[in-house]
Design a protein around this motif. Structure first.
Motif, mmCIF file in Angstrom:
data_model
loop_
_atom_site.group_PDB
_atom_site.id
_atom_site.type_symbol
_atom_site.label_atom_id
_atom_site.label_comp_id
_atom_site.label_asym_id
_atom_site.label_seq_id
_atom_site.Cartn_x
_atom_site.Cartn_y
_atom_site.Cartn_z
ATOM 1 N N MET A 42 0.714 -1.121 -0.080
ATOM 2 C CA MET A 42 -0.102 -0.075 0.027
ATOM 3 C C MET A 42 0.837 1.205 0.105
ATOM 4 S SD MET A 42 -2.971 -1.157 2.767
ATOM 5 C CE MET A 42 -4.080 0.286 2.521
ATOM 6 N N ASN A 43 2.121 1.184 0.255
ATOM 7 C CA ASN A 43 3.119 2.403 0.307
ATOM 8 C C ASN A 43 2.719 3.156 1.420
ATOM 9 O OD1 ASN A 43 4.560 1.265 -1.972
ATOM 10 N ND2 ASN A 43 2.948 1.997 -3.273
ATOM 11 N N LEU A 44 2.013 2.653 2.483
ATOM 12 C CA LEU A 44 1.734 3.411 3.618
ATOM 13 C C LEU A 44 2.486 2.907 4.820
ATOM 14 C CD1 LEU A 44 -2.172 3.137 3.318
ATOM 15 C CD2 LEU A 44 -0.585 5.195 2.596
ATOM 16 N N LYS A 45 2.895 3.902 5.780
ATOM 17 C CA LYS A 45 3.534 3.285 7.010
ATOM 18 C C LYS A 45 2.778 3.490 8.249
ATOM 19 C CE LYS A 45 7.953 3.096 4.797
ATOM 20 N NZ LYS A 45 9.511 3.600 4.753
ATOM 21 N N ALA A 46 2.601 2.985 9.184
ATOM 22 C CA ALA A 46 1.843 3.062 10.393
ATOM 23 C C ALA A 46 2.538 3.206 11.643
ATOM 24 C CB ALA A 46 0.607 2.312 10.436
ATOM 25 N N SER A 47 2.305 3.755 12.494
ATOM 26 C CA SER A 47 3.002 3.917 14.000
ATOM 27 C C SER A 47 1.944 4.115 14.976
ATOM 28 C CB SER A 47 4.024 5.361 14.034
ATOM 29 O OG SER A 47 4.853 5.215 12.802
ATOM 30 N N SER A 48 2.231 3.310 16.164
ATOM 31 C CA SER A 48 1.419 3.446 17.362
ATOM 32 C C SER A 48 2.155 2.886 18.532
ATOM 33 C CB SER A 48 -0.115 3.073 17.103
ATOM 34 O OG SER A 48 -0.962 3.452 17.869
ATOM 35 N N SER A 49 1.348 2.441 19.373
ATOM 36 C CA SER A 49 2.079 1.988 20.580
ATOM 37 C C SER A 49 0.934 1.440 21.567
ATOM 38 C CB SER A 49 3.090 2.937 21.608
ATOM 39 O OG SER A 49 2.367 3.861 22.066
ATOM 40 N N MET A 50 1.218 0.755 22.676
ATOM 41 C CA MET A 50 0.194 0.078 23.342
ATOM 42 C C MET A 50 1.192 -0.163 24.940
ATOM 43 S SD MET A 50 -1.635 -2.617 21.037
ATOM 44 C CE MET A 50 -0.094 -2.856 19.903
ATOM 45 N N LYS A 51 0.532 0.190 25.975
ATOM 46 C CA LYS A 51 0.898 -0.336 27.283
ATOM 47 C C LYS A 51 0.403 -1.499 27.440
ATOM 48 C CE LYS A 51 2.148 4.216 29.053
ATOM 49 N NZ LYS A 51 1.681 5.452 30.238
ATOM 50 N N VAL A 52 1.178 -2.384 28.247
ATOM 51 C CA VAL A 52 0.615 -3.761 28.467
ATOM 52 C C VAL A 52 0.642 -4.117 29.889
ATOM 53 C CG1 VAL A 52 0.850 -6.281 27.962
ATOM 54 C CG2 VAL A 52 1.263 -4.512 25.821
ATOM 55 N N VAL A 53 -0.371 -4.631 30.470
ATOM 56 C CA VAL A 53 -0.316 -5.160 31.846
ATOM 57 C C VAL A 53 -0.839 -6.568 31.545
ATOM 58 C CG1 VAL A 53 -1.234 -5.214 34.197
ATOM 59 C CG2 VAL A 53 -0.848 -2.959 32.678
ATOM 60 N N ALA A 54 -0.008 -7.688 32.110
ATOM 61 C CA ALA A 54 -0.307 -9.011 31.808
ATOM 62 C C ALA A 54 -0.250 -9.810 33.441
ATOM 63 C CB ALA A 54 0.902 -9.966 31.058
ATOM 64 N N ASP A 55 -1.447 -10.481 33.614
ATOM 65 C CA ASP A 55 -1.516 -11.177 34.837
ATOM 66 C C ASP A 55 -1.923 -12.722 34.548
ATOM 67 O OD1 ASP A 55 -1.378 -9.012 36.554
ATOM 68 O OD2 ASP A 55 -3.244 -8.511 36.074
ATOM 69 N N TYR A 56 -0.952 -13.560 35.237
ATOM 70 C CA TYR A 56 -1.363 -15.196 35.059
ATOM 71 C C TYR A 56 -1.847 -15.462 36.005
ATOM 72 C CZ TYR A 56 2.465 -14.459 31.387
ATOM 73 O OH TYR A 56 3.071 -14.103 30.187
ATOM 74 N N ASP A 57 -2.890 -16.365 35.634
ATOM 75 C CA ASP A 57 -3.741 -17.136 36.770
ATOM 76 C C ASP A 57 -4.240 -18.346 36.221
ATOM 77 O OD1 ASP A 57 -5.139 -17.243 39.024
ATOM 78 O OD2 ASP A 57 -5.829 -15.226 39.258
ATOM 79 N N ILE A 58 -5.175 -18.972 37.098
ATOM 80 C CA ILE A 58 -5.740 -20.221 36.753
ATOM 81 C C ILE A 58 -7.250 -20.016 36.505
ATOM 82 C CG2 ILE A 58 -6.274 -22.721 37.290
ATOM 83 C CD1 ILE A 58 -3.206 -22.290 36.566
ATOM 84 N N SER A 59 -7.916 -20.076 35.632
ATOM 85 C CA SER A 59 -9.553 -20.561 35.439
ATOM 86 C C SER A 59 -9.829 -21.730 35.372
ATOM 87 C CB SER A 59 -9.827 -19.296 34.248
ATOM 88 O OG SER A 59 -11.374 -19.410 34.213
ATOM 89 N N LYS A 60 -10.883 -21.914 35.510
ATOM 90 C CA LYS A 60 -11.490 -23.469 35.653
ATOM 91 C C LYS A 60 -12.678 -23.655 34.717
ATOM 92 C CE LYS A 60 -10.092 -23.453 40.334
ATOM 93 N NZ LYS A 60 -8.686 -24.623 40.444
ATOM 94 N N ASN A 61 -12.673 -24.820 34.291
ATOM 95 C CA ASN A 61 -13.774 -25.632 33.753
ATOM 96 C C ASN A 61 -14.415 -26.378 34.767
ATOM 97 O OD1 ASN A 61 -13.295 -24.706 31.048
ATOM 98 N ND2 ASN A 61 -12.019 -26.592 30.773
#
Length: 545
Positions: free
Chosen positions: A277-296
């Motif tokens: 497309m001859n286009l260039k894109a820029s952006s950013s994201m902050k991320v918060v990750a939490d690990y845990d156990i869900s349940k069936n």
């Protein structure tokens, strides 16, 4: 002789009576569904979001219900299966800058696009990343199709169209026409972009071929999303996934010197090749990750004759918890239809199987987590089955039950896939009802609920939704109800149990159907098979020698 004749008659009547007692089956009532539905859909359960207090309340309630009914734990001595997951909250910057050689456009987050990431780094950004239009983003050898031929998109952003090339053609031999194939599902498009090593993938939203409005996608903005915990795996993770509104995509196509309609026409042809497309894109994201156990949550009724052979009923217990408030200020996503209703049906079926005579095969009741986030609970179960797939006779899935009153039909999702639909049709015929194809096949519902993960490992699966042929008011009325649900209630705080618009008489009849299909299988030696043209047939046959 007379006394002998009378004795023989009485004996015959007694035999006939015993036979009919044996044939009696559990008859569902509204009272089997309504209390549990109201409870699960209440504000007390806080929208049943995994990794929240709402999960603890929900799984505790389900465990208590199974115990009260007298069902056995389904996972050894436990009613739970741990599902290791990660909750990733993406906090995107407020805009994305897109540049061409002559022009710069600033796109507004949430309004023009939605982004999220599966990466767990604290900051994810991309700077002047090249954009490529990759048609529908599909590689389908059986259709002679490859949108990624002759191009390397590693480190680039691919822009792809929603659904698949068959949509709108009416040609059922071309990607099944208006019936979405898995190639049209958004999850596939991200999966293929990952296989191609793309930096990111943006799907162009269009309400009709997508099957829902952009507001549904906007719910992912700045919200925690769940994934299976894959720490230690060497899988490639792209920087981001996301969607563009159609007007925004057309604006970018125009910047690139293209006409959106002409691009769509080109993308529908097998000779299409991806276009820089001859286009260039820029952006950013902050991320918060939490690990845990869900349940069936899992329980069972053990079979008397073939206890190692199992029929698995499924429903997802989760919904979205708290989210953006609606116009009334309500921020609890109660998910009454989706899927407190299906979970209530699962409990009602468990009660019926426990109350009736012991089945010959084991019947399992599996309430899975994180369906709304990507079918993760059932995906984890399919990858880590408690009961071997070789011994799993069938899956019967419930994702919403009929809230509109009695219907003459049911909408069979994935018609033509397996013998399960034939077993359903037998039961429908007994009560003067019928099955009809999904009225919105373009929405790809066969790939949007938990039965799909069973199909992916070859287990024949049945899933139907409420029909549209209303018993009193006909098809147009039923269709209007469905459209109203999608527009007003689907994935919104307004999806609540409301006596003024809910009528569970039809739900009772549908649950009865699901019971009869499962009961017949549980008391037989039948192994349902996939239809000859099903894409899942070869998987099943590869291990069922």
């Amino acid at each position: 002789m007379r006394l002998k004749s009378i004795a023989m008659l009485i004996s015959g009547v007694l035999i006939w009576s015993c036979q009919n007692v044996e044939k009696e089956t559990y008859k569902f009532q509204i009272s089997d569904l309504e209390p549990q539905l109201k409870k699960l859909a209440s504000d007390e359960f806080m929208g049943r979001m995994p990794f929240t207090a709402g999960e603890e309340i929900t799984i505790g309630y389900l465990e208590d219900e199974f115990k009260t009914m007298g069902l056995e734990p389904g996972n050894g001595g436990s009613y739970f299966q741990d599902v290791p997951m990660v909750s990733i909250k993406t906090i995107p910057s407020s805009d994305m800058i897109v540049r061409s050689a002559n022009e710069t456009v600033i796109l507004e987050g949430l309004k023009d696009y939605v982004l999220w990431t599966q990466r767990t780094d604290s900051l994810v950004s991309f700077e002047n990343a090249e954009m490529v239009f990759a048609g529908f983003g599909i590689i389908a050898p059986e259709y002679g199709w490859d949108d990624y031929k002759n191009i390397d998109v590693k480190g680039k952003i691919v822009v792809v169209l929603v659904n698949d090339p068959g949509f709108g053609t009416e040609d059922e031999a071309f990607f099944k026409g208006n019936t979405m194939t898995y190639y049209g599902r958004w999850t596939y498009k991200y999966e293929e972009a990952i296989r191609q090593g793309a930096l990111g993938c943006l799907i162009v939203h269009n309400t009709i071929p997508a099957g829902y409005g952009f507001n549904v996608i906007q719910g992912k903005w700045n919200s925690p999303l769940l994934y299976l915990d894959e720490r230690g795996a060497s899988n490639y993770t792209p920087a981001f996934e996301g969607w563009l509104t159609l007007p925004t995509a057309n604006k970018l196509f125009e910047m690139a010197g293209f006409d959106g309609r002409e691009l769509l026409a080109k993308a529908r042809k097998s000779e299409f090749q991806a276009i820089p497309m001859n286009l260039k894109a820029s952006s950013s994201m902050k991320v918060v990750a939490d690990y845990d156990i869900s349940k069936n949550v899992i329980a069972k009724v053990t079979g008397s004759k073939n206890p190692d052979e199992v029929i698995i009923y499924t429903a997802h217990w989760d919904h979205f918890g708290y989210g953006a408030p609606d116009e009334t200020g309500d921020s609890i996503y109660n998910g009454a239809l989706d899927n407190a209703s299906g979970t209530a049906a699962l409990l009602a079926l468990a009660k019926a199987f426990k109350t009736d005579a012991q089945p010959e095969r084991t019947v399992v009741f599996l309430a899975v987590t994180a369906e709304e986030q990507g079918l993760w609970g059932s995906a984890y179960y399919a990858q880590n089955p408690i009961y071997p797939k070789e011994k799993t006779v069938a899956n019967i899935n419930m994702d919403g039950i009929n809230p509109y009153g009695k219907m003459k039909d049911v909408s069979l999702i994935g018609i033509g896939q397996s013998d399960m639909e034939d077993l359903l049709n037998v039961e429908l015929e007994k009560v003067g009802r019928y099955s009809a194809p999904d009225p919105t096949p373009s929405a790809g519902y066969y790939f949007r609920s938990d039965h799909f993960n069973f199909a992916k490992i070859g287990v024949p699966a049945l899933y139907f939704s409420n029909g549209i042929d209303h018993f009193e008011k006909g098809k147009e009325y039923g269709k209007a109800l469905e459209e109203e649900y999608v527009q007003k209630y689907y994935h919104n705080p307004s999806d609540e149990y409301d006596l003024s618009r809910w009528n569970l008489e039809g739900a009772v009849e549908d649950v009865q159907l699901l019971y009869e299909v499962g009961k017949n299988l549980a008391n037989s030696d039948t192994w349902p098979k996939w239809k000859p043209n099903s894409e899942f047939r070869a998987i099943r046959e590869s291990y069922m020698k």
